[in-house]
Design an enzyme around this catalytic site. Sequence first.
Site, short mmCIF file in Angstrom:
data_model
loop_
_atom_site.label_atom_id
_atom_site.label_comp_id
_atom_site.label_asym_id
_atom_site.label_seq_id
_atom_site.Cartn_x
_atom_site.Cartn_y
_atom_site.Cartn_z
N ASN A 263 -67.56 -40.30 71.08
CA ASN A 263 -68.97 -40.70 71.10
C ASN A 263 -69.70 -39.62 71.91
OD1 ASN A 263 -71.47 -41.82 71.53
ND2 ASN A 263 -70.75 -43.56 72.75
N TRP A 264 -70.41 -38.77 71.20
CA TRP A 264 -71.08 -37.65 71.89
C TRP A 264 -72.26 -38.12 72.73
CZ3 TRP A 264 -71.65 -32.83 68.14
CH2 TRP A 264 -70.36 -32.36 67.82
N LYS A 265 -72.71 -39.36 72.51
CA LYS A 265 -73.94 -39.84 73.18
C LYS A 265 -75.06 -38.83 72.93
CE LYS A 265 -71.08 -42.55 76.21
NZ LYS A 265 -70.90 -43.24 77.47
N HIS B 44 -73.04 -50.55 71.56
CA HIS B 44 -72.58 -49.86 72.77
C HIS B 44 -73.32 -50.46 73.97
CE1 HIS B 44 -71.85 -46.81 75.76
NE2 HIS B 44 -70.82 -46.44 75.02
N GLU C 138 -74.65 -49.16 76.40
CA GLU C 138 -75.91 -48.48 76.75
C GLU C 138 -77.05 -48.99 75.89
OE1 GLU C 138 -74.26 -44.53 76.49
OE2 GLU C 138 -73.03 -44.99 78.25
N GLU D 279 -64.91 -51.85 75.81
CA GLU D 279 -65.41 -50.88 76.77
C GLU D 279 -65.96 -51.62 77.99
OE1 GLU D 279 -66.37 -46.89 74.65
OE2 GLU D 279 -68.20 -48.03 74.90
N GLY E 122 -68.13 -43.76 82.03
CA GLY E 122 -68.75 -42.62 82.71
C GLY E 122 -68.59 -42.66 84.22
N SER F 153 -63.85 -43.92 80.47
CA SER F 153 -63.17 -42.91 81.29
C SER F 153 -61.76 -42.58 80.79
CB SER F 153 -63.16 -43.32 82.76
OG SER F 153 -64.50 -43.40 83.25
N GLY G 24 -66.04 -40.91 75.47
CA GLY G 24 -67.35 -40.35 75.77
C GLY G 24 -67.23 -38.92 76.25
N GLY G 25 -67.37 -38.71 77.56
CA GLY G 25 -67.42 -37.37 78.13
C GLY G 25 -66.31 -36.44 77.66
P1 13P Z 1 -66.74 -42.16 78.98
O1 13P Z 1 -65.46 -41.78 78.23
O2 13P Z 1 -67.59 -40.97 79.28
O3 13P Z 1 -66.46 -43.04 80.13
O4 13P Z 1 -67.61 -43.03 77.94
C1 13P Z 1 -67.01 -44.07 77.27
C2 13P Z 1 -67.95 -44.54 76.23
O5 13P Z 1 -68.99 -45.09 76.53
C3 13P Z 1 -67.59 -44.29 74.83
O6 13P Z 1 -68.41 -44.98 73.96
#
Ligand code: 13P
Length: 245
Positions: free
Chosen positions: A9-11, A94, A96, A166, A172, A207, A228-229
């Site tokens: 997930n590149w966000k 998600h 967010e 999640e 994050g 994470s 994510g990251g």
């Molecule tokens: P991180 O891997 O950066 O914690 O993010 C997880 C995430 O929200 C994937 O959708």
Amino acid sequence: MRARTVVGNWKMHGELASNAKLLGRLRERLADAPCRVGVCVPFPYLAQARDLLDGCPIGWGAQDASAHPRGAYTGEVSAAMVAEFGSRWVIVGHSERRSLHAETSDRVAAKAQAVMAAGLTPIVCVGETLEEREAGRTEAVVAEQLDACLSRLGAPALAEAVIAYEPVWAIGTGRTASPGQAQAVHAFIRARLGAAGAGATVVYGGSVKPANARELFAMPDIDGGLIGGASLSIEEFEPICRAFD
Ligand code: 13P
């Protein structure tokens, strides 16, 4: 269908030049990954993902889609539009979006339904906040989020999607759920789907890094990850995609 799956997930990250490098490396290094691999990119980069990944086994997709098929919804993007770019996946719900855009569980379920109607696979995110976990409400929160999808789609259809557990407190933050904590919620999610649960794909997000992916993915009810990251770097994403025994 239950399948090992790792999706990035590149966000809201990326730009054409750096995307081209990353997509090229994904193509070179992950075509033989031991799992389904995907990347969910910002909408404007769907065409670029298609152009650079077409013909290899890595799928691509979006991070959200409208619950509506078309109409006067300024700023929204329909699942059919995402599908026109050859996409396979769409993340819905998600945390967010639930927290920053006030998406309710019923809205998330409507989005999952719209994604399926467009022939794509929704990745439905569920998970509790730290406050909810500490209050002993993890299962109640996850159940409420899942039940909205179950009542709209039914368990057999939801088992064809991907469910991503999640925990909000692990996203994050560098604070990963322990394999045991994640496993317990994954088993709960599977049980909530009843007979269809054994065939569902349930992945963990929050994470995930090369250093912890293997022990998470080794748990009996964890089928992979939503990353994510670490999905923004091939040096981190590749070992995560290979962290299956
Ligand atoms: P991180 O891997 O950066 O914690 O993010 C997880 C995430 O929200 C994937 O959708």
